[in-house]
Design a protein around this motif. Sequence first.
Motif, mmCIF file in Angstrom:
data_model
loop_
_atom_site.group_PDB
_atom_site.id
_atom_site.type_symbol
_atom_site.label_atom_id
_atom_site.label_comp_id
_atom_site.label_asym_id
_atom_site.label_seq_id
_atom_site.Cartn_x
_atom_site.Cartn_y
_atom_site.Cartn_z
ATOM 1 N N SER A 110 -16.269 -6.496 8.443
ATOM 2 C CA SER A 110 -16.713 -5.104 8.416
ATOM 3 C C SER A 110 -15.960 -4.375 9.515
ATOM 4 N N GLY A 111 -15.516 -3.153 9.210
ATOM 5 C CA GLY A 111 -14.795 -2.356 10.195
ATOM 6 C C GLY A 111 -13.284 -2.520 10.150
ATOM 7 N N PHE A 112 -12.800 -3.434 9.322
ATOM 8 C CA PHE A 112 -11.370 -3.714 9.230
ATOM 9 C C PHE A 112 -10.931 -3.790 7.774
ATOM 10 N N GLU A 113 -9.657 -3.512 7.545
ATOM 11 C CA GLU A 113 -9.015 -3.762 6.258
ATOM 12 C C GLU A 113 -7.693 -4.465 6.547
ATOM 13 N N VAL A 114 -7.445 -5.526 5.796
ATOM 14 C CA VAL A 114 -6.267 -6.359 6.026
ATOM 15 C C VAL A 114 -5.421 -6.405 4.750
ATOM 16 N N THR A 115 -4.157 -6.075 4.880
ATOM 17 C CA THR A 115 -3.205 -6.236 3.789
ATOM 18 C C THR A 115 -2.311 -7.414 4.171
ATOM 19 N N PHE A 116 -2.140 -8.342 3.222
ATOM 20 C CA PHE A 116 -1.372 -9.545 3.527
ATOM 21 C C PHE A 116 -0.472 -9.939 2.367
ATOM 22 N N LYS A 117 0.568 -10.703 2.692
ATOM 23 C CA LYS A 117 1.489 -11.234 1.681
ATOM 24 C C LYS A 117 0.885 -12.519 1.125
ATOM 25 N N LYS A 118 0.600 -12.522 -0.173
ATOM 26 C CA LYS A 118 -0.006 -13.693 -0.801
ATOM 27 C C LYS A 118 0.875 -14.930 -0.680
#
Length: 195
Positions: A110-118
């Motif tokens: 909660s409070g964060f959003e993470v974009t990552f390379k699968k």
Amino acid sequence: MKTRLSALIFASLLSACGCIAMAEDGPDVGAHSASQAAADVIREYAGSDGAFLAAGILKKPYQKDNLASLLQYPSQTIIVLSLTGSQVRSAFERSLSMYPQPNEAFLQISGFEVTFKKSGAPESRIVSITANGSKLEDSKSYTIAMPSTLAHGGLGYFKIWENAKTVKTLDQKTVEEVLRGKHAADTSPRWLGVS
């Protein structure tokens, strides 16, 4: 109905940009709506910048009208730690270390959003992180609420926040008491995998 429609539109937009939204994954693989909703409740109760719940302390079958039913260890207290952005980033890399395989250390957030390379290599999968809508700053301190076992370094997190400062211990209520009777809500995915 409106929330569900918004979620479908959001998923369509993510699909169009090559992103994968994992809103219905299990809590040990990706974003899990009910677990994220539980993290939201803990964050609000603690008044912190964010909250973490690890998959290893969550149960997969749960009652939608009682978020406390997600907990394997309901008698834990909530502890708020002060973590640097760098420590938060390391925690998220740890979450993704076994992706796409199940991982008990995977964090519902909660409070964060993470974009990552699968398909990225472990420890270098993260593309971007936002903290409450702003870019995560590695040197900035963030207050993170979590169950006591996780705060004390359970599931290997001692390697990341062994010497973190405890901001406060909320021992007036257990995690179960904080979540009891709260309903699972649809939440937009906070873990976004890109090709």
